[in-house]
Design an enzyme around this catalytic site. Structure first.
Site, PDB file in Angstrom:
ATOM      1  N   LYS A 110      28.820   5.881 -25.451  1.00  0.00           N
ATOM      2  CA  LYS A 110      28.289   6.939 -24.444  1.00  0.00           C
ATOM      3  C   LYS A 110      27.732   6.242 -23.092  1.00  0.00           C
ATOM      4  CE  LYS A 110      28.148  10.125 -27.986  1.00  0.00           C
ATOM      5  NZ  LYS A 110      28.624   9.414 -29.199  1.00  0.00           N
TER       6      LYS A 110
HETATM    7  C1  LIG Z   1      29.406   9.910 -30.108  1.00  0.00           C
HETATM    8  C2  LIG Z   1      30.027   8.742 -31.004  1.00  0.00           C
HETATM    9  C3  LIG Z   1      31.107   8.953 -31.751  1.00  0.00           C
HETATM   10  C4  LIG Z   1      31.825  10.392 -31.403  1.00  0.00           C
HETATM   11  O1  LIG Z   1      32.333  10.887 -29.980  1.00  0.00           O
HETATM   12  P1  LIG Z   1      32.920  12.011 -29.753  1.00  0.00           P
HETATM   13  O2  LIG Z   1      33.184  11.973 -28.231  1.00  0.00           O
HETATM   14  O3  LIG Z   1      31.788  13.103 -30.020  1.00  0.00           O
HETATM   15  O4  LIG Z   1      34.077  12.556 -30.344  1.00  0.00           O
HETATM   16  C5  LIG Z   1      31.660   8.154 -32.263  1.00  0.00           C
HETATM   17  N1  LIG Z   1      31.059   7.173 -32.483  1.00  0.00           N
HETATM   18  C6  LIG Z   1      29.864   6.580 -32.021  1.00  0.00           C
HETATM   19  C7  LIG Z   1      29.302   5.344 -32.280  1.00  0.00           C
HETATM   20  C8  LIG Z   1      29.379   7.797 -31.133  1.00  0.00           C
HETATM   21  O5  LIG Z   1      28.301   7.416 -30.417  1.00  0.00           O
END
Ligand SMILES: *Cc1c(COP(=O)(O)O)cnc(C)c1O
Length: 490
Positions: A110
């Site tokens: 993120k």
């Molecule tokens: C948010 C997240 C995901 C999923 O990502 P999306 O964009 O919601 O599909 C997968 N792995 C981790 C570690 C995350 O923080």
């Protein structure tokens, strides 16, 4: 480039307007009116560039109310918070690579977008002459919350409120959020799971009473969730960049196709891969990897999206999601950009928890979907550690497991990049358990995991243990609106 709503293709906004608004008033998501193309001349040009330059270039193709120089300044500042290369590609075996997106301040992917979004938002407001305060309202399955808090803390003209599911995040994720520093940050747990938190927050976004009340205080809401195009756009860059890195290292030739495997929850990360492909990146398959909350696997295999099902808490909590917001952007494309149809599907989802589209459309798409249960996830961590000396987190392991199934079944030898979404230290107790260790305490597990592997633990996680818990409020989901008012009046 103009942006339209998935539920009203006649509405047209600029990039900065789409970023400031976050979500369309009709409930739809903003999407670009077309996909800009990366031709071979541009690919050659990008080949020579740094990650920051590649990201700025790709962003500038969508956000043309920003100059390349301006965007380069933002990407440079954002990615200076990373430890080294923001998106390194690591070779695991012949033809198999990990794209590690967790070298940022909160140790999850993120950060790739949320270190950058505050710059895009503040600049967008300036361009539009907007003087009001922006309230960033976030529902998090664990990782978005912390990354958004880090991105927006002490950013002038912004206030941020994060709601996390009281029973849905890991101990480490919770600790990261409740210890957050900054003068404009607010955090509260909501009794329930992520979908409860996300639904409460979506309701607030569409509540005209809240909007009026905030307006009277000189405040307007925006979103840092992946429904905001400003979240999505920076993610497109790492798909293209990882491809170029493989060309540069001689692993593939320009024009060769690759697969991407993406551990998926809200469909935001993998959707950026789809956008990269639509721009012209040579992709063979985009492989959707889900955990036991495998609603996307069912959807891609049957055409039926049905949220009337059990919800499971898994060792990959950031993917414990049933309503994948960003799927709407893909549905919009696959239905030939018919926003009326999208609207009726999502009306039906709201009324019945279900919709259906022609399965053939999905069969013909670039996506393949699979899922891994808890045992298979652990096995993947253990096997890759054993055979390849590579330690991965629980989310990435869902991807690795689904990839193993896929490559065995289809004997596809296309070079494949698994998108690695978190540091194994962020989920240390479960990772440790998968390789035969045992430690429930997330902080003790850090040192045990470090002793068992050659990987260094990120300092940001080590230092958390002794930080003060400042935000311990936990509320019922009926109290979210009141909590927003209370935070704003603090
Ligand atoms: C948010 C997240 C995901 C999923 O990502 P999306 O964009 O919601 O599909 C997968 N792995 C981790 C570690 C995350 O923080």
């Amino acid at each position: 480039m103009k942006f339209v709503s998935t539920r009203n293709a006649k509405l047209e906004l600029s990039g900065s307007e789409a970023i400031v608004k976050g979500i369309s008033d009709d409930g739809g998501l903003f999407v670009p009116s077309s996909f800009p193309k990366i031709d071979s001349a541009l690919m050659q040009q990008l080949l020579e560039m740094s990650y920051e330059e590649r990201a700025a270039k790709i962003l500038s193709m969508y956000l043309d109310d920003f100059s390349y120089e301006e965007l380069l300044e933002y990407t440079t500042r954002a990615y200076s918070r990373f430890d080294g290369d923001p998106a390194p590609v690591v070779k695991i075996e012949d033809g198999l690579f990990m794209l590690e997106l967790w070298h940022g301040p909160t140790c999850a992917f993120k950060d790739m977008a949320l270190t950058l979004l505050p710059y895009l938002l503040v600049a967008s407001k300036l361009k539009l002459g907007k003087k009001e305060k922006t309230l960033i309202l976030v529902a998090t399955s664990g990782d978005t919350g912390k990354a958004a808090l880090e991105g927006f803390k002490d950013v002038d003209g912004t206030e941020i409120i994060v709601f996390y599911p009281g029973t849905g995040v890991s101990a480490m994720q919770r600790k990261q959020m409740v210890t957050q520093e900054g003068n404009n940050v607010h955090v509260a747990g909501i009794v329930g799971n992520f979908d409860d938190a996300q639904t409460s927050v979506k309701k607030i976004f569409n509540d005209s009473e809240v909007k009026e009340y905030l307006a009277s205080k000189g405040v307007a809401m925006s979103s840092a969730n992946s429904i905001n195009f400003g979240r999505l756009a920076p993610q497109i860059a790492y798909y293209i960049s990882s491809y170029l890195d493989l060309v540069n290292s001689g692993e593939i030739k320009m024009g060769d196709k690759v697969n991407f495997v993406v551990p998926t929850g809200n469909f935001g990360n993998i959707l950026a891969g789809y956008y990269a492909e639509r721009m012209g990146l040579p992709v063979n398959k985009l492989i959707i990897a889900s955990n036991a909350n495998n609603i996307l696997t069912d959807f891609f295999n049957t055409g039926i999206y049905d949220v009337n099902r059990d919800f499971y808490k898994t060792a990959s909590p950031s993917m414990d999601i049933l309503v994948s917001s960003n799927l709407e952007r893909f549905i919009f494309e696959i239905l030939g950009r018919d926003s009326e149809k999208v609207k009726s599907l999502y009306d039906s989802l709201k009324a019945t928890g279900k919709f259906e589209i022609d399965q053939k459309l999905l069969d013909d798409s670039i996506f393949v979907a699979g899922w891994a249960d808890e045992e298979e996830t652990k096995d993947a961590i253990n096997t890759f550690f054993d055979i390849d000396d590579y330690i991965m987190d629980t989310h990435t392991a869902v991807g690795a497991s689904v990839y193993n199934d896929y490559s065995c079944e289809l004997e596809d030898e296309t070079p494949t990049i698994i998108v690695s979404t978190a540091s194994p230290y962020k989920f240390a107790p479960d990772v440790l358990a998968a390789i035969g260790g045992k430690e429930k305490d997330p902080f003790k597990a850090l040192s045990k995991l470090q002793n068992a592997t050659a990987l260094e633990c990120p300092e940001n996680l080590l230092f958390l243990k002794d930080k003060e818990e400042k935000h311990t409020l936990v509320i019922d989901r009926t109290e979210t609106k009141q909590a927003v008012y209370d935070f704003i009046n603090k």
